[in-house]
Design a protein around this motif. Sequence first.
Motif, mmCIF file in Angstrom:
data_model
loop_
_atom_site.group_PDB
_atom_site.id
_atom_site.type_symbol
_atom_site.label_atom_id
_atom_site.label_comp_id
_atom_site.label_asym_id
_atom_site.label_seq_id
_atom_site.Cartn_x
_atom_site.Cartn_y
_atom_site.Cartn_z
ATOM 1 N N ALA A 74 -37.837 5.758 10.636
ATOM 2 C CA ALA A 74 -37.428 5.237 9.325
ATOM 3 C C ALA A 74 -35.948 5.505 9.076
ATOM 4 N N SER A 75 -35.471 6.672 9.501
ATOM 5 C CA SER A 75 -34.052 6.998 9.334
ATOM 6 C C SER A 75 -33.170 6.066 10.157
ATOM 7 N N THR A 76 -33.587 5.795 11.382
ATOM 8 C CA THR A 76 -32.826 4.887 12.242
ATOM 9 C C THR A 76 -32.765 3.496 11.629
ATOM 10 N N ALA A 77 -33.914 3.015 11.118
ATOM 11 C CA ALA A 77 -33.931 1.701 10.470
ATOM 12 C C ALA A 77 -33.027 1.689 9.245
ATOM 13 N N ALA A 78 -33.036 2.794 8.484
ATOM 14 C CA ALA A 78 -32.193 2.885 7.288
ATOM 15 C C ALA A 78 -30.715 2.863 7.661
ATOM 16 N N LEU A 79 -30.357 3.511 8.763
ATOM 17 C CA LEU A 79 -28.960 3.527 9.194
ATOM 18 C C LEU A 79 -28.506 2.158 9.690
ATOM 19 N N ILE A 80 -29.385 1.451 10.364
ATOM 20 C CA ILE A 80 -29.053 0.096 10.815
ATOM 21 C C ILE A 80 -28.822 -0.805 9.602
ATOM 22 N N GLU A 81 -29.704 -0.691 8.626
ATOM 23 C CA GLU A 81 -29.539 -1.475 7.403
ATOM 24 C C GLU A 81 -28.257 -1.076 6.678
ATOM 25 N N ASN A 82 -27.995 0.221 6.660
ATOM 26 C CA ASN A 82 -26.783 0.722 6.014
ATOM 27 C C ASN A 82 -25.535 0.147 6.670
ATOM 28 N N GLN A 83 -25.533 0.113 7.994
ATOM 29 C CA GLN A 83 -24.387 -0.443 8.716
ATOM 30 C C GLN A 83 -24.226 -1.934 8.424
ATOM 31 N N ALA A 84 -25.350 -2.633 8.304
ATOM 32 C CA ALA A 84 -25.287 -4.051 7.974
ATOM 33 C C ALA A 84 -24.654 -4.270 6.607
ATOM 34 N N LEU A 85 -24.986 -3.408 5.662
ATOM 35 C CA LEU A 85 -24.384 -3.494 4.330
ATOM 36 C C LEU A 85 -22.883 -3.228 4.385
ATOM 37 N N LEU A 86 -22.486 -2.213 5.145
ATOM 38 C CA LEU A 86 -21.063 -1.914 5.286
ATOM 39 C C LEU A 86 -20.311 -3.070 5.930
ATOM 40 N N ASP A 87 -20.920 -3.694 6.932
ATOM 41 C CA ASP A 87 -20.288 -4.835 7.591
ATOM 42 C C ASP A 87 -20.112 -5.992 6.613
ATOM 43 N N ASP A 88 -21.128 -6.203 5.781
ATOM 44 C CA ASP A 88 -21.062 -7.294 4.811
ATOM 45 C C ASP A 88 -19.971 -7.018 3.770
ATOM 46 N N ILE A 89 -19.894 -5.770 3.318
ATOM 47 C CA ILE A 89 -18.852 -5.404 2.352
ATOM 48 C C ILE A 89 -17.470 -5.584 2.965
ATOM 49 N N ALA A 90 -17.313 -5.159 4.202
ATOM 50 C CA ALA A 90 -16.022 -5.304 4.886
ATOM 51 C C ALA A 90 -15.627 -6.771 4.997
ATOM 52 N N LYS A 91 -16.596 -7.628 5.265
ATOM 53 C CA LYS A 91 -16.319 -9.060 5.377
ATOM 54 C C LYS A 91 -15.850 -9.616 4.037
ATOM 55 N N ARG A 92 -16.542 -9.234 2.964
ATOM 56 C CA ARG A 92 -16.151 -9.723 1.641
ATOM 57 C C ARG A 92 -14.813 -9.132 1.213
ATOM 58 N N MET A 93 -14.576 -7.859 1.577
ATOM 59 C CA MET A 93 -13.312 -7.220 1.237
ATOM 60 C C MET A 93 -12.154 -7.940 1.935
ATOM 61 N N LEU A 94 -12.348 -8.336 3.173
ATOM 62 C CA LEU A 94 -11.300 -9.036 3.911
ATOM 63 C C LEU A 94 -10.957 -10.359 3.236
ATOM 64 N N ALA A 95 -11.991 -11.064 2.755
ATOM 65 C CA ALA A 95 -11.759 -12.335 2.070
ATOM 66 C C ALA A 95 -10.937 -12.124 0.801
ATOM 67 N N VAL A 96 -11.244 -11.069 0.062
ATOM 68 C CA VAL A 96 -10.492 -10.769 -1.163
ATOM 69 C C VAL A 96 -9.060 -10.386 -0.819
ATOM 70 N N GLU A 97 -8.902 -9.581 0.222
ATOM 71 C CA GLU A 97 -7.552 -9.170 0.630
ATOM 72 C C GLU A 97 -6.699 -10.382 1.001
ATOM 73 N N ASN A 98 -7.313 -11.348 1.647
ATOM 74 C CA ASN A 98 -6.570 -12.556 2.018
ATOM 75 C C ASN A 98 -6.125 -13.325 0.777
ATOM 76 N N ARG A 99 -6.976 -13.331 -0.247
ATOM 77 C CA ARG A 99 -6.601 -14.005 -1.488
ATOM 78 C C ARG A 99 -5.478 -13.271 -2.209
ATOM 79 N N LEU A 100 -5.451 -11.958 -2.071
ATOM 80 C CA LEU A 100 -4.460 -11.154 -2.792
ATOM 81 C C LEU A 100 -3.161 -10.962 -2.006
ATOM 82 N N ALA A 101 -3.185 -11.237 -0.733
ATOM 83 C CA ALA A 101 -2.021 -10.968 0.124
ATOM 84 C C ALA A 101 -0.704 -11.514 -0.436
#
Length: 259
Positions: A74-101
């Motif tokens: 269960a912990s391993t599954a939670a960490l995989i999901e956690n990493q997926a969330l971080l990846d998604d946030i990073a993707k959205r953050m990059l899009a915002v950074e491009n708009r603000l550049a």
Amino acid sequence: MIQLIDQFKHKERSQSDWLRQQKWFVKARQEAKQRVDSERKLDDDILAAAIETTTATSDQIKLFNTKLDTYHEASTAALIENQALLDDIAKRMLAVENRLAPHWEHANIMDDGRRVFLNAERSQAYDEWGSEVSDDEYAYDNFAADHRPVDSFLDALKERGSLKAEQENVLDARHRIHEFEELTDAAREEASKEGVTQERLDELSADLEDFMPEEVAQHMPDYKPPADALNLTSEFAKPASPLVEPFVNTAINASEFTQ
């Protein structure tokens, strides 16, 4: 007359002896009861101590380790999901950074290094995370007359700040999951020691259940959503779908998340 007096004295002595005998019998019964109670308590204490010090059987230890295996999965599954969330946030953050550049070079810089912008009315300033900055923190007079107003990209700054807060929450969850993994490993190590008792295994199991993060609990076979979550509207009452499956086929290596 003398004979009558002797009879009364004899009668008084008989009554006195009878009273002493009655007191002795009462005292003897009380002492006997106390001895029985003490012996029973001693037996109970011995039995309790024996139960507490009973070494766990190999089957009990095996069952405990099986439970720990479930926690680890269960912990391993939670960490995989956690990493997926971080990846998604990073993707959205990059899009915002491009708009603000295009706007960063027009920012003023505060003493703490934050980039800050002023609105068109010059009545309010905002930092790079979309948070308001008062005139006490940074003098609005420091902005040039031709300063680029923040109005057109304020929403992007606020979105950037929201993404940062979301990222911090996910990282906090990641830390809790790692802590739970460490406790699970420590429990497994203690269970492997010679002489471990069933009582200690029960204590370890209870401690792990109390400390288990919600992110891990969601991946347990017997997971049930909290009662308050079931009372929400149908739009929000649906249990959050784990993000594990969509990312299982990616190149994510679960071992990276357990280090």
